[in-house]
Design a protein around this motif. Structure first.
Motif, mmCIF file in Angstrom:
data_model
loop_
_atom_site.group_PDB
_atom_site.id
_atom_site.type_symbol
_atom_site.label_atom_id
_atom_site.label_comp_id
_atom_site.label_asym_id
_atom_site.label_seq_id
_atom_site.Cartn_x
_atom_site.Cartn_y
_atom_site.Cartn_z
ATOM 1 N N THR A 39 -51.131 -7.191 72.482
ATOM 2 C CA THR A 39 -50.262 -6.483 72.110
ATOM 3 C C THR A 39 -49.337 -7.373 71.030
ATOM 4 O O THR A 39 -49.289 -8.748 71.094
ATOM 5 C CB THR A 39 -49.236 -5.981 73.013
ATOM 6 N N PRO A 40 -48.863 -6.966 70.075
ATOM 7 C CA PRO A 40 -48.144 -7.834 69.203
ATOM 8 C C PRO A 40 -47.105 -8.461 69.887
ATOM 9 O O PRO A 40 -46.298 -8.388 70.475
ATOM 10 C CB PRO A 40 -47.367 -6.510 68.131
ATOM 11 N N ARG A 93 -41.203 3.127 62.930
ATOM 12 C CA ARG A 93 -41.695 3.064 61.623
ATOM 13 C C ARG A 93 -42.908 2.204 61.189
ATOM 14 O O ARG A 93 -43.838 2.355 60.640
ATOM 15 C CB ARG A 93 -40.611 2.555 60.579
ATOM 16 N N THR A 94 -43.104 0.788 62.075
ATOM 17 C CA THR A 94 -43.931 -0.086 61.859
ATOM 18 C C THR A 94 -44.991 -0.237 63.017
ATOM 19 O O THR A 94 -46.056 -0.994 62.621
ATOM 20 C CB THR A 94 -43.136 -1.212 61.224
ATOM 21 N N LYS A 113 -48.523 -5.136 61.078
ATOM 22 C CA LYS A 113 -47.981 -6.420 60.711
ATOM 23 C C LYS A 113 -46.352 -6.452 60.171
ATOM 24 O O LYS A 113 -45.874 -7.348 60.483
ATOM 25 C CB LYS A 113 -48.774 -7.112 59.621
ATOM 26 N N GLU A 114 -46.145 -5.194 59.473
ATOM 27 C CA GLU A 114 -44.779 -5.311 59.363
ATOM 28 C C GLU A 114 -43.674 -5.131 60.592
ATOM 29 O O GLU A 114 -42.746 -5.672 60.404
ATOM 30 C CB GLU A 114 -44.534 -4.274 58.537
ATOM 31 N N ASP A 164 -35.342 -11.523 60.016
ATOM 32 C CA ASP A 164 -36.279 -12.480 60.180
ATOM 33 C C ASP A 164 -35.553 -13.846 59.062
ATOM 34 O O ASP A 164 -35.093 -13.581 58.009
ATOM 35 C CB ASP A 164 -37.518 -12.055 59.427
ATOM 36 N N GLY A 165 -35.451 -14.924 59.901
ATOM 37 C CA GLY A 165 -35.104 -16.055 59.018
ATOM 38 C C GLY A 165 -33.951 -16.817 59.600
ATOM 39 O O GLY A 165 -33.643 -16.715 60.781
#
Length: 228
Positions: free
Chosen positions: A14-15, A129-130, A134-135, A169-170
Motif C-alpha cells: 500500500t502507498p 483525487r489521487t 504516485k501523486e 510537501d517540503g
C-alpha cells in the motif's frame, strides 16, 4: 448509531511515505497447511505483516517530532475518543498552504464550532483525487505553521487530514511537525472518506493506537460515530 470508517486498507505495498519501509502482508500458514502439519481439525490460518509504525491511517506520537515527546505507548487514550468536526477545504489547490483564514472560513461555512479538547478533520479531497497513484505521495495541500497555531488556539488535541502529511510537501511540512511538538498537539495522517462527514455536524471521533513500546506513531482504525 452510525459509524463512518475513515481508515485506509492495509495491504501488500500500500502507498507508504517516501523513505519509509513498505507494507508487506502474506500468508504465513494456510488452513490446509495447519491441518496437515498439526492435525488441527479446524485448520487455522494466519498471516505475516511487516510495516512502518506510520503505515496507512495513523496517529503521530509526539516522540516523532522530537526526543522530548512521549512515545505512542504513553499517549493518553482520553485523546483518542473525542468530539470532532470536519471542514471542507477541497477548493484549496494541490500543494498549496492552508492558512488560518481558510480554516476560519471553513468553520463558519460548516456552522459548527471547533470542539475544545476535540479534533478537526480536514477534507482536502486529496485521497479521493489521487489514491493510489504516485501523486498521492506528493501533491497534497496542507496546513502551514500559522494554521497549526490557530488550530491549537482553538483547544484541539489533534487534527487530521486525508493525505500522507499535515503540511504541503517540503520545508513547510517539517515546520508543521515541529510546531505540533511546541504546541503540545499532534495530527492524524492518511485519513479517507472524509467527504462523508461534510455537512453532518459534530461527531465522536475514535482512533485508538496500538501499544508499540517507544513507538513514534501507530496505525489506527479511525471512525466517526454519529448518534441517530
Amino acid at each position: 448509531m452510525k459509524i463512518v470508517d475513515l481508515s485506509r486498507d492495509l495491504y501488500l505495498r500500500t502507498p507508504s511515505y517516501p523513505g519509509h519501509p513498505p507494507t508487506f502482508q502474506a500468508i504465513w500458514k494456510t488452513h490446509e497447511e495447519s491441518f496437515t502439519e498439526s492435525g488441527n481439525v479446524h485448520g487455522l490460518a494466519s498471516m505475516f505483516v511487516s510495516m512502518s509504525d506510520h503505515a496507512g491511517t495513523h496517529i503521530d506520537a509526539p516522540r516523532h517530532f522530537g526526543r522530548s515527546g512521549i512515545p505512542i505507548d504513553q499517549y493518553p487514550l482520553e485523546k483518542c475518543i473525542v468530539p470532532g468536526i470536519c471542514l471542507d477545504l477541497r477548493h484549496i489547490a494541490p500543494r498549496a498552504e492552508i492558512t488560518s483564514s481558510d480554516l476560519a472560513a471553513a468553520v463558519k461555512k460548516a456552522g459548527v464550532a471547533v470542539p475544545k479538547g476535540g479534533t478537526v478533520l480536514l477534507c482536502t479531497g486529496h485521497h479521493e483525487r489521487t489514491f493510489p497513484r504516485k501523486e498521492y505521495s506528493t501533491d497534497n495541500s496542507g496546513v502551514n505553521v500559522e494554521a497549526t497555531e490557530w488550530l491549537a488556539k482553538q483547544g484541539v488535541v489533534h487534527f487530521g487530514i486525508d493525505s500522507m502529511r499535515p503540511g504541503p510537501d517540503g520545508k513547510v511540512n517539517s515546520l508543521v511537525h515541529k510546531a505540533c511538538l511546541d504546541l503540545d498537539i499532534t495530527h492524524i495522517e492518511s485519513l479517507c472518506n472524509l467527504e462523508a462527514l461534510l455537512g453532518k455536524g459534530q461527531f465522536t471521533f475514535i482512533g485508538l493506537p496500538m501499544k508499540f513500546r517507544d513507538g513514534t506513531a501507530s496505525p489506527i482504525r479511525a471512525v466517526a460515530v454519529f448518534d441517530m
